[in-house]
Design a protein around this motif. Structure first.
Motif, PDB file in Angstrom:
ATOM      1  N   MET A   1       0.847  -1.192   0.000  1.00  0.00           N
ATOM      2  CA  MET A   1       0.000   0.000   0.000  1.00  0.00           C
ATOM      3  C   MET A   1       0.884   1.243   0.000  1.00  0.00           C
ATOM      4  SD  MET A   1      -2.918   1.079   2.767  1.00  0.00           S
ATOM      5  CE  MET A   1      -3.849  -0.387   2.355  1.00  0.00           C
ATOM      6  N   ASN A   2       0.631   2.201  -0.918  1.00  0.00           N
ATOM      7  CA  ASN A   2       1.470   3.378  -0.960  1.00  0.00           C
ATOM      8  C   ASN A   2       1.065   4.374   0.103  1.00  0.00           C
ATOM      9  OD1 ASN A   2      -0.723   4.971  -1.948  1.00  0.00           O
ATOM     10  ND2 ASN A   2      -0.302   4.272  -4.036  1.00  0.00           N
ATOM     11  N   SER A   6      -2.362   5.194   2.908  1.00  0.00           N
ATOM     12  CA  SER A   6      -2.039   4.625   4.214  1.00  0.00           C
ATOM     13  C   SER A   6      -2.968   5.110   5.317  1.00  0.00           C
ATOM     14  CB  SER A   6      -0.587   4.939   4.580  1.00  0.00           C
ATOM     15  OG  SER A   6      -0.393   6.343   4.660  1.00  0.00           O
ATOM     16  N   ALA A   7      -3.640   6.244   5.128  1.00  0.00           N
ATOM     17  CA  ALA A   7      -4.555   6.734   6.157  1.00  0.00           C
ATOM     18  C   ALA A   7      -5.698   5.743   6.324  1.00  0.00           C
ATOM     19  CB  ALA A   7      -5.097   8.111   5.782  1.00  0.00           C
ATOM     20  N   ALA A   8      -5.987   5.412   7.568  1.00  0.00           N
ATOM     21  CA  ALA A   8      -6.965   4.361   7.847  1.00  0.00           C
ATOM     22  C   ALA A   8      -8.382   4.907   7.923  1.00  0.00           C
ATOM     23  CB  ALA A   8      -6.609   3.668   9.156  1.00  0.00           C
ATOM     24  N   ARG A  32     -13.582  -0.737  -0.006  1.00  0.00           N
ATOM     25  CA  ARG A  32     -13.895   0.057  -1.203  1.00  0.00           C
ATOM     26  C   ARG A  32     -12.819   1.105  -1.465  1.00  0.00           C
ATOM     27  NH1 ARG A  32     -18.662   1.453   0.406  1.00  0.00           N
ATOM     28  NH2 ARG A  32     -19.729  -0.321  -0.509  1.00  0.00           N
ATOM     29  N   ARG A  33     -12.256   1.666  -0.405  1.00  0.00           N
ATOM     30  CA  ARG A  33     -11.252   2.733  -0.541  1.00  0.00           C
ATOM     31  C   ARG A  33      -9.814   2.216  -0.559  1.00  0.00           C
ATOM     32  NH1 ARG A  33     -13.532   7.931   2.463  1.00  0.00           N
ATOM     33  NH2 ARG A  33     -15.761   7.547   2.284  1.00  0.00           N
ATOM     34  N   HIS A  34      -9.656   0.888  -0.418  1.00  0.00           N
ATOM     35  CA  HIS A  34      -8.325   0.269  -0.384  1.00  0.00           C
ATOM     36  C   HIS A  34      -7.485   0.854   0.750  1.00  0.00           C
ATOM     37  CE1 HIS A  34      -9.337  -1.533  -4.224  1.00  0.00           C
ATOM     38  NE2 HIS A  34      -9.632  -0.327  -4.686  1.00  0.00           N
ATOM     39  N   ALA A 107      -8.620   8.751   7.192  1.00  0.00           N
ATOM     40  CA  ALA A 107      -9.312   9.007   5.935  1.00  0.00           C
ATOM     41  C   ALA A 107     -10.793   9.239   6.169  1.00  0.00           C
ATOM     42  CB  ALA A 107      -9.117   7.828   4.982  1.00  0.00           C
ATOM     43  N   LEU A 108     -11.329   8.597   7.200  1.00  0.00           N
ATOM     44  CA  LEU A 108     -12.762   8.646   7.501  1.00  0.00           C
ATOM     45  C   LEU A 108     -12.961   8.146   8.917  1.00  0.00           C
ATOM     46  CD1 LEU A 108     -15.751   8.904   6.263  1.00  0.00           C
ATOM     47  CD2 LEU A 108     -15.583   6.433   5.881  1.00  0.00           C
TER      48      LEU A 108
END
Length: 291
Positions: A1-2, A6-8, A32-34, A107-108
């Motif tokens: 994962m780049n 990386s943000a979870a 969905r967001r990898h 990320a969320l």
């Protein structure tokens, strides 16, 4: 994962059924967001100076921290999906403060609409409202029904938050392979400038056409930025809260800006987004701050 991915996705848990629904929703979003999924539990008892270790002579596993570890482990097991990296952590602190503290690097944030500490008469819990108001990333509140075939709905009023919400909603719709339904609610003609009064008499059809043109302008370029997006839009003369509640009835996701036009300066969460959290019949994503 780049590094960019990386943000979870972070989900808050407290062992309640709403938080377990949030875990399942968060896992689907992370896939969905990898992105990896991070399960977090705000452990408030040390702040209240309550003993968290088992009493002397008690059987193992009965201490408050042990119970917290069990509920985090159960949530991690609930979220485990092939290809998804899941981790869990107990963080000392009140739930809302812990989740807001996670938001700058997330990320969320995902959480349930109610928790174990909520009052029975509340439609949506205080933690969901506080996190939606203060988080530095989008917040997804698991409420209503899960409709995998329903459209994504976004409410627009021309404010910067709603325009950001439109891009977030478009990305979500393309990822899900469903249409995006953009809705705009209006009540009266807007004033032409500071100090101008609204006209007492106006042409209803002309007003509607003007609002449709406004909506089209706000959405300009959205399909270019999100290839494959299927977009419909509608302007309606009605209260925004009522329009969004109605639009959520067959939707799988409702996206709103954290604060729109006409909101009282200083409020961190606008009245329309608060109403969506209380009355939507599907999960609600509140967009504010950096993505």
């Amino acid at each position: 994962m780049n590094a960019a991915n990386s943000a979870a996705v972070v989900v808050g848990v407290d062992g309640s059924q709403p938080s377990l629904r949030a875990v399942r929703l968060a896992a689907a979003e992370a896939v969905r967001r990898h992105r990896p999924l991070r399960v977090v539990h705000g452990f408030i008892w040390p702040l209240l100076r309550v003993p968290v270790a088992p009493p002397s002579g008690a059987p193992p596993g009965v201490g408050l921290r042990e119970r917290a570890q069990e509920l985090v482990a159960a949530a991690v097991a609930e979220a485990t999906t092939p290809g998804l990296t899941v981790s869990g952590e107990i963080i000392d602190g009140e739930a809302a403060a812990v989740l807001v503290g996670e938001s700058p690097t997330a990320a969320l944030i995902v959480l349930g609409d109610r928790g174990l500490g909520g009052f029975s008469g509340l439609v949506v819990g205080s933690v969901a409202v506080q996190v939606s108001a203060y988080a530095d990333c989008p917040v997804l509140v698991a409420r209503g029904e899960q409709r995998p075939d329903g459209p994504v709905v976004v409410g627009l009023d021309g404010s910067p938050a709603s325009l950001l919400a439109a891009d977030v909603a478009a990305e979500a719709a393309v990822a899900r392979g469903v249409p995006l339904r953009a809705v705009h609610a209006y009540r009266h003609p807007g004033s032409s400038g500071p100090g101008d009064l609204q006209p007492l008499v106006y042409d209803e059809a002309r007003l509607h056409d003007e609002q449709e043109r406004l909506l089209g302008g706000w959405l300009h370029g959205l399909t270019d930025r999100h290839p494959g997006l299927r977009l419909t839009c509608r302007a309606t003369r009605e209260r925004a809260s009522a329009v969004l509640a109605e639009a959520s009835a067959d939707a799988q996701l409702l996206v709103v800006g954290g604060q729109g036009r006409g909101e009282v300066t200083g409020l961190l969460l606008g009245s329309v987004s608060q109403s969506a959290l209380h009355h939507a019949r599907c999960p609600v994503e509140v967009v504010r701050g950096p993505r």
